[in-house]
Design an enzyme around this catalytic site. Structure first.
Site, mmCIF file in Angstrom:
data_model
loop_
_atom_site.group_PDB
_atom_site.id
_atom_site.type_symbol
_atom_site.label_atom_id
_atom_site.label_comp_id
_atom_site.label_asym_id
_atom_site.label_seq_id
_atom_site.Cartn_x
_atom_site.Cartn_y
_atom_site.Cartn_z
ATOM 1 N N ASP A 1 3.174 -4.600 7.926
ATOM 2 C CA ASP A 1 1.965 -3.811 7.767
ATOM 3 C C ASP A 1 0.785 -4.767 7.937
ATOM 4 O OD1 ASP A 1 -0.233 -2.362 7.049
ATOM 5 O OD2 ASP A 1 0.530 -1.732 5.083
ATOM 6 N N HIS B 1 0.869 -1.178 0.000
ATOM 7 C CA HIS B 1 0.000 0.000 0.000
ATOM 8 C C HIS B 1 0.913 1.239 0.000
ATOM 9 C CE1 HIS B 1 -2.762 2.992 1.837
ATOM 10 N NE2 HIS B 1 -3.745 2.196 1.462
ATOM 11 N N CYS C 1 -4.629 2.594 -3.728
ATOM 12 C CA CYS C 1 -3.378 2.997 -3.082
ATOM 13 C C CYS C 1 -2.299 1.944 -3.275
ATOM 14 C CB CYS C 1 -3.579 3.265 -1.594
ATOM 15 S SG CYS C 1 -4.655 4.654 -1.278
ATOM 16 N N GLN D 1 -4.460 -5.076 6.932
ATOM 17 C CA GLN D 1 -5.500 -5.968 6.435
ATOM 18 C C GLN D 1 -5.473 -7.310 7.162
ATOM 19 O OE1 GLN D 1 -7.846 -5.168 4.254
ATOM 20 N NE2 GLN D 1 -7.043 -3.205 3.554
ATOM 21 N N LYS E 1 -10.523 -0.276 10.174
ATOM 22 C CA LYS E 1 -10.719 -1.474 9.346
ATOM 23 C C LYS E 1 -11.099 -2.689 10.193
ATOM 24 C CE LYS E 1 -7.256 -0.145 5.886
ATOM 25 N NZ LYS E 1 -7.946 0.455 4.746
HETATM 26 C C1 LIG Z 1 -2.343 -2.733 3.482
HETATM 27 C C2 LIG Z 1 -2.667 -1.379 3.994
HETATM 28 N N1 LIG Z 1 -1.712 -0.659 4.599
HETATM 29 C C3 LIG Z 1 -1.944 0.567 5.097
HETATM 30 C C4 LIG Z 1 -3.183 1.144 5.014
HETATM 31 C C5 LIG Z 1 -3.363 2.515 5.552
HETATM 32 O O1 LIG Z 1 -4.275 2.573 6.621
HETATM 33 P P1 LIG Z 1 -4.767 4.014 7.100
HETATM 34 O O2 LIG Z 1 -5.419 4.646 5.902
HETATM 35 O O3 LIG Z 1 -5.757 3.758 8.171
HETATM 36 O O4 LIG Z 1 -3.581 4.752 7.538
HETATM 37 C C6 LIG Z 1 -4.222 0.423 4.384
HETATM 38 C C7 LIG Z 1 -5.584 0.978 4.231
HETATM 39 O O5 LIG Z 1 -5.889 1.920 3.570
HETATM 40 C C8 LIG Z 1 -3.951 -0.857 3.854
HETATM 41 O O6 LIG Z 1 -4.899 -1.553 3.247
#
Ligand SMILES: Cc1ncc(COP(=O)(O)O)c(C=O)c1O
Ligand SMILES: Cc1ncc(COP(=O)(O)O)c(C=O)c1O
Lengths: 153, 425, 425, 153
Positions: C215, C138, C381, C218, C241
């Site tokens: 990370d 992401h 993203c 998910q 999430k």
């Molecule tokens: C794999 C992953 N990493 C990071 C994020 C970032 O999370 P946040 O937008 O809550 O900072 C997301 C979600 O958008 C994600 O799916």
């Protein structure tokens, strides 16, 4: 806010036609300026060139990747501005932008916008307004740059 | 009983129906241990939230929840509109020329750190440069500048504070010079209560080409703010002190300035495009809002500024002024009590710090608490200001739009009880 | 109709009463324009919140609101306890050996930026060093490392992705070497749905002395996680999430590591002492939590992990697996639909990205939305991952603990309608 | 949770006496280690020195700024550990810490804690537990350092 009838208003026949058969697509020489614009939300992209001949827009050539709305809008842009004086083209741009950002409350002028009036339905879909404006904003940017170059020269 | 009707403030206060306001805050009806009704005098720390704000958040989660910007479905459109409406409302509330000048952060501290980090990254502050802050700053407006000046080799310089607790501007012209790149100053002190003449400092800073950051954490909740005429370059404040939720703060910045600065945090929503080689960044405010933003918190903060606007910030300010004047008068009737900070309600916000002879602030706060009176004791995140006055800690009572004179009376009674408790045994 | 009772997943799913779960989520009862019931298939973007979570937040604001840590009065004690209880619950939920290892941030993006910034500031990553991430990250796990490596002169290297959408570990040993200082990897891809064999990567990274950041944005919502056996050094995830509120994220880190790192943001709550000359900093987690923390959000996240624990994360994972298997099967019945990512429900999370011949993802999402089916279209993203598969964007359907097979059926019907709409006119 | 009777349990006579008349206050020579501890929440501070004589705590001297609880606790610390073997002092420390962190559910042992049992009421006030423990944690830290120095020597 987005039931079947509104979706039909969004995807008017004219839009789908332009989408399937884009007018003036492809990048061509000569040109005074080239810009690359992106819609960060969705990743739609356009590379767009402007060729001016004195005060006239003599070509707008482009390579666009994106949805039907963004592609059709580039095609209509080409129709509406090529061969027109820059001032007229900018006036058309203003009218198109006003329509897009009018939340459905702006009445389009067919004399100015021609096929562009088919985009009236887009104004109801805030997330799609950027799609419709992508190539127009690129055109504005490129033309301004071309004008500056002309002045400098 | 002194006060009511006696001072110049009483007239303004007459129109303001504090009892009606209190009905919006269910927490104020609580009774605490020993059946004491809550007397909440800790609003400079955090304010309470009216029903309207909490309901707006609840409705959002239960009916309109979705992620913003990147969702094209109906819920996504609703959530995006609600989130961005919060921004529009905040922009309107502080008179921002453009809504894109409102950057959402997690709190005021992040907003101040954001500015300090990006000014360093941008090379605006370099070795040999100077940053000027004041002795009355909150730690959140000290530490980011200490870290920045350490990282860059710049020098941190300080405005002093007068014995009365006012900003000492005698050396304004020698402190703020051509070497100064940033002046960062609190508008209203959370410890002394002082309202600073920020306009004078802004004028001088701009004369020498320095940027001005205003810490508005205590100002925005209690006085009408118009950034379009203020002249500052950045203003930071925080949602939870202005009847809004926790988890959201605001950095307001001049658009052209924001647009010239590099990003702070990297991630989703703040990019233009990402390739494996490099990334380019979105325009403000999104450039500074990496990741999923405080969506429900923006909705809550929007409801909070609606609430404040309905009351009228002039009325809120007048009430604050009246209640502060009353409290200053009543507190100074107590023998052995010393107010640390301006002793008159002139250019003064609603936080009063004081010491009590022979009783440590912790012990004061504890005794007050045993009577339901909630105040704060300690350094209030303003250690240098305490050091300036030669005290290690103080007790602070702070007021807000729901505070009544009866609560101030309860405070005074509880203080006397405390003196008796520690003196009389 | 295929699916129900036909696959190996049906057995696990039998015990799980999705209809009962749905009753906790009032938003799922909404009907949208044209009287279509909401079919929410965008949970990888953000999840909905059960009544229990929203009520916990509401109760907190209306009955226990106060600032934490620094308040000594009864409300302050209640708020502090509630806030810290959220931390304890989160620590328990992920099996953290110590509750002090749970640092609250505003979202997962801040958590990842925090690690990248402090590792740079600490000198852990310097010129000539290498940081390894993957092509399926992401943006929030790409941009912070791009910014870090740019700032320090280190090199960013990438794990590839196989044609099937799996992490390509063929060059694990040549990619992760003595030069590698950090490996940062997603556990579950938000675009491809892939569940990565993080243990293998962690083992190799530790062999060469590199730190590993996972990370878990998910992963933590949908699979049981135990950081005490995972072996990673840091894990980042995000409240919204996992049926929790917006405005809160988590960085879990090994205590001794956190204790060895410099602060990220400076301000209130993260200091030990502040003088005009210098400041010293508190122990983790407070060192990394400048300013007023996400208090009500911690309460909400605590309620969220209680909710997940009551359902049982094994059951949540089994349901996710079952519904994903069913959806993969049904989607692949559609002519002209190509799943981008693993096509079987093996080591696979509940996000399915796909393309449809001759219809742009935006147009797909728009048509689905006109039938009440909420999906996401775009690059999610994850631009580099899209580039890897030669597509500029995809449509993504993503499932969670409230998703039903009937909703998957509605998705498939709506996709056929879309094909007809764009093909048939 | 903090009505008048509980406050009385907090501020026991013994505590107020120690507060007014601190035992062993002031910084003295000789000492093997000196530490400075701060309660970041409230700013209470203590500078504390430990002097060991073989396995015995032969002096604990201190300069403390803070509330009645933190000051009285330093005074009681001095009473309880000076002249005791380090092991016994650490056992007392453990007992005191268990009492403080026991949320009111730990029964204090008067034989071990003597005047320290007066602090039982503090356990009901989470925000004050740190005050009571400040000098004890400083003592633990300083003694550990002094022991390390002894070993190295
Ligand atoms: C794999 C992953 N990493 C990071 C994020 C970032 O999370 P946040 O937008 O809550 O900072 C997301 C979600 O958008 C994600 O799916
Ligand atoms: C003057 C001042 N600045 C900054 C802050 C920091 O605000 P926050 O804790 O919301 O980041 C505060 C409040 O604590 C404050 O009073």
């Amino acid at each position: 806010m987005a039931d079947a009838s509104q979706v039909d208003a969004l995807y008017q026949e004219i839009i789908l036609d332009h989408y399937k058969q884009k007018h003036g697509s492809g990048l061509r020489d000569p040109f005074e300026s080239e810009v690359h614009h992106v819609n960060p939300t969705c990743g739609d992209e356009v590379t767009l060139r402007v060729h001016l001949d004195g005060g006239t827009v003599s070509d707008v050539s482009y390579d666009a990747v994106g949805c039907s709305i963004s592609q059709a809008s580039a095609s209509v842009l080409n129709d509406l501005v090529v061969g027109k004086p820059v001032d007229d083209a900018f006036a058309t741009l203003d009218a198109f932008q006003a329509l897009m950002q009018g939340k459905g409350e702006v009445e389009p002028d067919e004399d100015v916008l021609e096929d562009g009036i088919a985009f009236a339905g887009v104004a109801q879909f805030p997330a799609r307004v950027k799609c419709a404006l992508l190539s127009w904003m690129a055109f504005k940017d490129a033309t301004s740059q071309a004008l500056t170059t002309q002045e400098d020269a | 009983m002194p006060g009511r009707g006696a001072g110049p403030w009483a007239a303004e206060d007459a129109a303001y129906d504090v009892e009606a306001v209190r009905k919006d805050f269910p927490i104020l009806e609580r009774t605490l241990a020993g059946d004491h009704p809550l007397v909440y005098l800790d609003s400079a720390n955090t304010s309470h939230k009216p029903r309207q704000v909490v309901e707006a958040i609840e409705q959002h989660y239960l009916q309109h929840n979705a992620n913003v910007a990147r969702a094209m479905h109906q819920l996504g459109a609703e959530a995006s509109e609600a989130f961005e409406l919060g921004r529009t409302k905040v922009a309107g509330f502080i008179g921002a020329p453009r809504r894109e000048e409102v950057v959402f952060t997690k709190n005021a501290s992040e907003a101040l750190n954001l500015v300090a980090r990006v000014l360093g990254d941008a090379g605006t502050v370099r070795e040999g440069d100077e940053v000027v802050i004041s002795e009355m700053e909150h730690h959140s407006n000290i530490v980011p500048w200490q870290l920045l000046t350490e990282r860059t080799g710049a020098t941190l310089r300080w405005f002093g504070v007068t014995d009365e607790g006012r900003l000492d501007l005698d050396d304004l012209d020698t402190l703020v010079t051509e070497r100064t790149k940033v002046v960062s100053l609190t508008w209203v002190s959370n410890m002394l209560g002082t309202i600073n003449p920020v306009e004078r400092v802004i004028a001088r800073a701009h004369e020498v080409g320095a940027l001005v950051v205003i810490d508005g954490s205590q100002a925005v909740p209690q006085i009408p703010v118009d950034v379009s005429t203020l002249g500052a370059d950045f203003v930071a404040f925080t949602g939870h002190k202005m009847v809004g939720p926790t988890g959201i703060g605001v950095l307001w910045g001049r658009y052209d300035l924001l647009a010239s600065l590099p990003p702070f945090l990297g991630g989703g929503e703040m990019i233009e495009t990402v390739t494996m080689e490099r990334s380019t960044f979105a325009a403000p405010p999104h450039r500074f809002e990496a990741g999923t933003p405080p969506i429900a918190q923006s909705v809550g903060l929007g409801a909070a500024v609606d609430y404040l606007t309905t009351l009228g910030m002039e009325n809120v300010a007048a009430h604050e002024q009246a209640i502060t004047a009353y409290a200053l008068e009543r507190l100074q009737e107590v023998d052995g009590l010393t107010v640390v900070g301006p002793k008159e309600a002139v250019q003064r916000g609603g936080a009063i710090s004081f010491t009590l002879d022979d009783v440590h602030p912790h012990d004061v706060a504890q005794l007050l608490d045993s009577r339901g009176v909630a105040v704060r004791a300690g350094h209030h995140c303003a250690k240098p200001a305490h050091q300036r006055f030669g005290v290690q800690s103080t007790t602070r009572a702070s007021f807000y739009l729901y505070t009544t004179e009866a609560e101030v009376d309860a405070l005074v009674d509880a203080i006397r009880h405390t003196q008796h408790y520690f003196g009389g045994r």
